[in-house]
Design a protein around this motif. Sequence first.
Motif, mmCIF file in Angstrom:
data_model
loop_
_atom_site.group_PDB
_atom_site.id
_atom_site.type_symbol
_atom_site.label_atom_id
_atom_site.label_comp_id
_atom_site.label_asym_id
_atom_site.label_seq_id
_atom_site.Cartn_x
_atom_site.Cartn_y
_atom_site.Cartn_z
ATOM 1 N N ALA A 144 -26.565 27.905 36.602
ATOM 2 C CA ALA A 144 -26.716 27.380 37.659
ATOM 3 C C ALA A 144 -25.776 26.217 38.112
ATOM 4 O O ALA A 144 -26.173 25.610 39.157
ATOM 5 C CB ALA A 144 -28.159 26.779 37.914
ATOM 6 N N GLY A 145 -24.746 26.323 37.591
ATOM 7 C CA GLY A 145 -23.683 25.370 37.981
ATOM 8 C C GLY A 145 -23.124 24.684 36.793
ATOM 9 O O GLY A 145 -23.610 24.343 36.008
ATOM 10 N N SER A 146 -22.200 23.640 37.322
ATOM 11 C CA SER A 146 -21.197 22.949 36.245
ATOM 12 C C SER A 146 -22.134 21.708 36.143
ATOM 13 O O SER A 146 -23.200 21.320 36.810
ATOM 14 C CB SER A 146 -20.156 22.452 36.863
ATOM 15 O OG SER A 146 -20.081 21.693 37.741
ATOM 16 N N GLY B 279 -21.239 18.688 36.028
ATOM 17 C CA GLY B 279 -20.801 17.737 37.045
ATOM 18 C C GLY B 279 -21.459 18.012 38.411
ATOM 19 O O GLY B 279 -22.243 17.101 39.010
ATOM 20 N N ALA B 280 -21.857 18.858 38.940
ATOM 21 C CA ALA B 280 -22.385 19.462 40.008
ATOM 22 C C ALA B 280 -24.008 19.165 39.886
ATOM 23 O O ALA B 280 -24.510 18.705 40.632
ATOM 24 C CB ALA B 280 -22.352 21.053 40.408
ATOM 25 N N TRP B 281 -24.413 19.623 38.806
ATOM 26 C CA TRP B 281 -25.804 19.145 38.592
ATOM 27 C C TRP B 281 -26.238 17.881 38.556
ATOM 28 O O TRP B 281 -27.101 17.350 39.068
ATOM 29 C CB TRP B 281 -26.037 19.918 37.070
ATOM 30 C CG TRP B 281 -27.310 19.905 36.211
ATOM 31 C CD1 TRP B 281 -28.776 20.415 37.171
ATOM 32 C CD2 TRP B 281 -28.212 19.108 35.203
ATOM 33 N NE1 TRP B 281 -29.811 20.121 36.312
ATOM 34 C CE2 TRP B 281 -29.574 19.323 35.069
ATOM 35 C CE3 TRP B 281 -27.414 18.432 33.959
ATOM 36 C CZ2 TRP B 281 -30.100 18.766 34.321
ATOM 37 C CZ3 TRP B 281 -28.063 17.872 33.252
ATOM 38 C CH2 TRP B 281 -29.500 18.280 33.268
ATOM 39 N N THR C 170 -24.369 15.384 39.958
ATOM 40 C CA THR C 170 -24.389 15.040 41.429
ATOM 41 C C THR C 170 -25.355 15.254 42.324
ATOM 42 O O THR C 170 -25.768 14.441 43.158
ATOM 43 C CB THR C 170 -22.862 15.513 41.883
ATOM 44 O OG1 THR C 170 -22.000 15.370 40.748
ATOM 45 C CG2 THR C 170 -22.449 14.993 43.176
ATOM 46 N N THR C 171 -25.903 16.432 41.988
ATOM 47 C CA THR C 171 -26.944 16.991 42.881
ATOM 48 C C THR C 171 -28.178 16.063 42.705
ATOM 49 O O THR C 171 -28.734 15.784 43.570
ATOM 50 C CB THR C 171 -27.485 18.417 42.490
ATOM 51 O OG1 THR C 171 -26.213 19.451 42.914
ATOM 52 C CG2 THR C 171 -28.659 18.786 43.469
#
Lengths: 279, 202
Positions: free
Chosen positions: B80-82, B84-86, B88-89
Amino acid sequence: MDGYDGGAHGLTSLYAVDALDPQEAAAAEAHLRGCADCREELVEVREALAAAVADEPAEAPSAALRARVMAALDDVPQLPALPAAVAPAASASEPDDELSRRRARRETDRTSAARAGGTTGRRAPRRWVQGLAAAAAAVVVAGAAVSGYAALQWREEARSAQQVALAVTQVAGAPDAQLVDAQGGAEGWGSSRVVVSRSLGEAVLVPTGVEDAPSGRTWQLWFVTGDAARPAGTFAGAGSAAVLSGAVDGADAVAVTLEPAGGSETPTSTPVAVYPLTA
Amino acid sequence: MSGGGGTGADRERAVDPLAASMARVAAGDRDAFGEVYDAVAPKVLAVTRAVLRNPSMAEEVTQEVLLEVWRQAARYDPSAGSVGAWATTIGHRRAVDRVRSVRAREDREDRVVAGEGRVEYDEVSEQVLQHEDESRVRKALTGLTELQREAVVMAYWGGRTSTEISAQLGVPVPTVKTRLRDGLQRLRVDLARGEPAAGSAS
């Protein structure tokens, strides 16, 4: 309808930047659960945004911040992995959706036993009371953590979780405890209940099956007397049993409405559930 | 959805080196958590500072987010994503929720005490880019038209809804949504091609 193409599909990238109003965000979440293409799009847009955020901001995080976080780890219990079957699809933004599902399962088991007794006004069975208290202790800490409290308050939260568990046990175990089913019960509130003890003057919400409030909104509890409603606390997430703020006094009912984040002074929407209290 | 990629895209996505660290964090490894912290905290702080425009609030939210990463480590899903993106989200969502609840409270109070002590949240676009690493964000958004860039900056870095952006720019909501959506699609395509945004350090 507004000339903007795409319907629910078209909401995905706007959802990724949290630019939707609460109702639209709820529609986007519902759509994402059933649309693999949009989930993929959501992941990619989020990756792109995260990549666009500076790795090295003008001001780096302070050493003090790192030290505070590392020191706080002791107070933050880690959650167990989810069974693969219930792994959430759209995850990141609803990190605790699964909590509500776990709870719902536990509560269903427990309340189906309790339900055997019939309608409003019966005593809460002892087993149910004990299970309820344990659930409150286990889940309130987690629920509080995701509802926006400062992390510095973790230690405080853990203490208050124990207090909630204790309060729930006391209310549900009181000689005059009544278990009241929701009437109305829109938006997933149909299986929720309130346990009230007139002698203690306290009421507890058991939010079986209730989902997190949409982004930017909160569930709010009310003591209703005649046509006046008294705020009885907000309930942002699907978490666990919650003790209502304030005394039951002469309230005729408890009600729940969906309100803007932070709560309201008086209800601004139709109740999603009402729990009539006997005198 | 962006041309050829389709559903295979997430299998093709580069392996996130932090995913292995997250597995160790899930087992309670504090050194691994330190690695994850060092990798993601700057981004989380950057995004919360942009949205909140209050350094101490941003630190507070960043702390919450990193503790959430610790708490939820076993539930992190690399597909469901990196990492970092997790993170940051989560940081963006929390910062936005906080700003919106502050605004809602102020709006309520404003009806009683007109305007007293009101925090000014209304000079978004250019100032956001000063709080944020200006050249870096501009570079990442170079593929967007000026209008798209403005909408994306106001939404993401400014933490505003499309309705709020519409009111502020004096353009219809559907127009704002179209600019946002087109801008974000462009950003996504640029990233997939390894163009500006993907060249991130570390």
